[in-house]
Design an enzyme around this catalytic site. Structure first.
Site, PDB file in Angstrom:
ATOM      1  N   HIS A 139      27.537  11.826   3.637  1.00  0.00           N
ATOM      2  CA  HIS A 139      27.362  11.894   5.088  1.00  0.00           C
ATOM      3  C   HIS A 139      26.286  12.924   5.448  1.00  0.00           C
ATOM      4  CE1 HIS A 139      29.145  11.929   9.304  1.00  0.00           C
ATOM      5  NE2 HIS A 139      28.401  13.021   9.297  1.00  0.00           N
ATOM      6  N   GLU A 140      26.430  14.138   4.896  1.00  0.00           N
ATOM      7  CA  GLU A 140      25.480  15.199   5.216  1.00  0.00           C
ATOM      8  C   GLU A 140      24.117  14.965   4.581  1.00  0.00           C
ATOM      9  OE1 GLU A 140      26.108  17.261   7.463  1.00  0.00           O
ATOM     10  OE2 GLU A 140      28.252  16.859   7.634  1.00  0.00           O
ATOM     11  N   HIS A 191      22.062  12.821   6.797  1.00  0.00           N
ATOM     12  CA  HIS A 191      21.444  13.610   7.866  1.00  0.00           C
ATOM     13  C   HIS A 191      20.178  14.297   7.360  1.00  0.00           C
ATOM     14  CE1 HIS A 191      24.425  13.100  10.928  1.00  0.00           C
ATOM     15  NE2 HIS A 191      25.395  13.684  10.263  1.00  0.00           N
TER      16      HIS A 191
END
Length: 384
Positions: free
Chosen positions: A67-68, A71
């Site tokens: 997820h990170e 980003h």
């Protein structure tokens, strides 16, 4: 959030882990191995429950990392510098050194995280279906179902329009596009974040009052994080607005006191001009103008007294390659995040030829901000 140790780099992005991750990892593994898995799939050996529980906990944090990382990669693609990714007690965070230049870039950077979690949830659900179809319902399929649900919940929770969640970034991108004012957009998203945080805190108190102590405390922790992070984000936005148009030369200490690279620590600590005023000094080479690094008094004081006569500044300094380096005409707002992410909270100011012309500390920025907030509007750009 400072990482306790660094795992390495993935796609060029440094990945760190905070010590608090051990607490939530233990809670998840324990909850699965001693709670959920024996309840839904009884009759297995204790080591089987623990093996699957530990594996599921590890996959959960791999999901957070994905997820990170999404980003971070999209941020880099949109010319936003990324410091690192840190996994900690309440999940993970990709620390960006600079900000998106347009609402569209902000939208892409924020939106990719929930999409990745949604995709992972669907992938784990498919894997659970395949495992159950092949081997029947068991520990593996139950763990995969849990991973699917937790990733879907992660996607939904992060989509809530409240800073600092991804949904808060999406809200800020929308308000920024609508108003054309990034500061107002940040204030709106931060207000939503604080409101959501107070709502969760109230919900946690209700759970606590009803006897669900663990659930109440967990919600209260999340609420505290949201309120604190949203408030800090709003404060940083106000500071950035105040610093707009102010250059480094307005805030830096020009012609700073320097330390020759060959000076011994004993001479440094005995020399009157190095006492009292400063806690860090630029270290320069033989020409007295080319920076070699940065020496803090804390580092000098850690040298054993018997070795101070033979230990030189170059031996204990932070090398130039690891110190933030900026130009006098750089915008102060652009170097603020770089300064805050650096352990020394200082930057060396050099001219185009690479010669040292000043030093900038976080205290210099604080002083400049205080001056700008109290000075008459007409004198703002003549900051000291």
């Amino acid at each position: 959030m400072t990482p306790t140790f660094v795992l390495g780099r993935i796609a060029g992005v440094r990945v760190g882990v905070h010590w608090s991750i051990l607490a939530i990892f233990t809670i998840i593994a324990l909850g699965l191995a001693r709670g959920r898995l024996p309840e839904v799939s009884p009759g297995h050996a204790w080591w089987a429950y623990w093996t699957v529980g530990l594996a599921a906990a590890a996959l959960f944090f791999a999901s957070l990392l994905a997820h990170e990382l999404a980003h971070a990669l999209v941020a880099r693609h949109n010319q936003v510098a990324v410091d690192d990714i840190v996994l900690w007690l309440l999940g993970g965070v990709a620390r960006l050194r600079t900000e998106a230049s347009t609402p569209a870039a902000e939208l892409r950077i924020a939106g990719v995280g929930p999409l990745v979690s949604l995709g992972l949830g669907a992938a784990f659900a498919l894997a659970a279906w395949l495992a159950e179809s092949t081997a029947g319902r068991g520990l593996v399929s139950e763990a995969l179902v849990w991973l699917a649900v937790i990733n879907l919940l992660l996607a939904v929770f992060n989509s809530v329009p409240a800073a600092p969640l991804d949904g808060g970034r999406l809200l800020r991108a929308f308000l920024w596009w609508k108003t054309g004012d990034r500061a107002r957009a940040t204030a709106g998203a931060s207000a939503a974040g604080r409101g959501f945080g107070w709502f969760l805190l109230l919900a946690g108190l209700v759970l606590f009052a009803r006897g669900d102590v663990a659930g109440g405390v967990w919600l209260a922790m999340i609420a505290w994080f949201l309120i604190a992070a949203a408030t800090a984000e709003d404060r940083q936005a106000r500071v950035r607005a105040v610093l707009t148009g102010v250059t480094v030369r307005h805030a830096m200490t020009a012609s700073p006191v320097t330390v020759p690279a060959d000076l011994t620590i004993a001479d440094l600590l005995a020399e009157p001009r190095y006492r009292y005023r400063h806690s860090a000094f630029p270290v320069v080479g033989d020409d007295g103008r080319s920076p070699a690094g940065l020496l803090t008094l804390a580092a000098a004081g850690q040298v054993a007294e018997g070795l101070r006569g033979v230990t030189r500044a170059r031996d204990v300094m932070v090398p130039r390659s690891q110190v933030v380096e900026i130009r006098p005409d750089d915008q102060l707002v652009d170097v603020l995040l770089r300064m805050l992410s650096d352990g020394t909270r200082r930057a060396l100011v050099v001219d185009d030829s690479g010669r040292l012309v000043g030093i900038l500390a976080s205290s210099d920025i604080s002083r400049t901000v205080s001056w700008l907030m109290t000075a008459p509007t007409g004198g703002r750009r003549d900051a000291p």
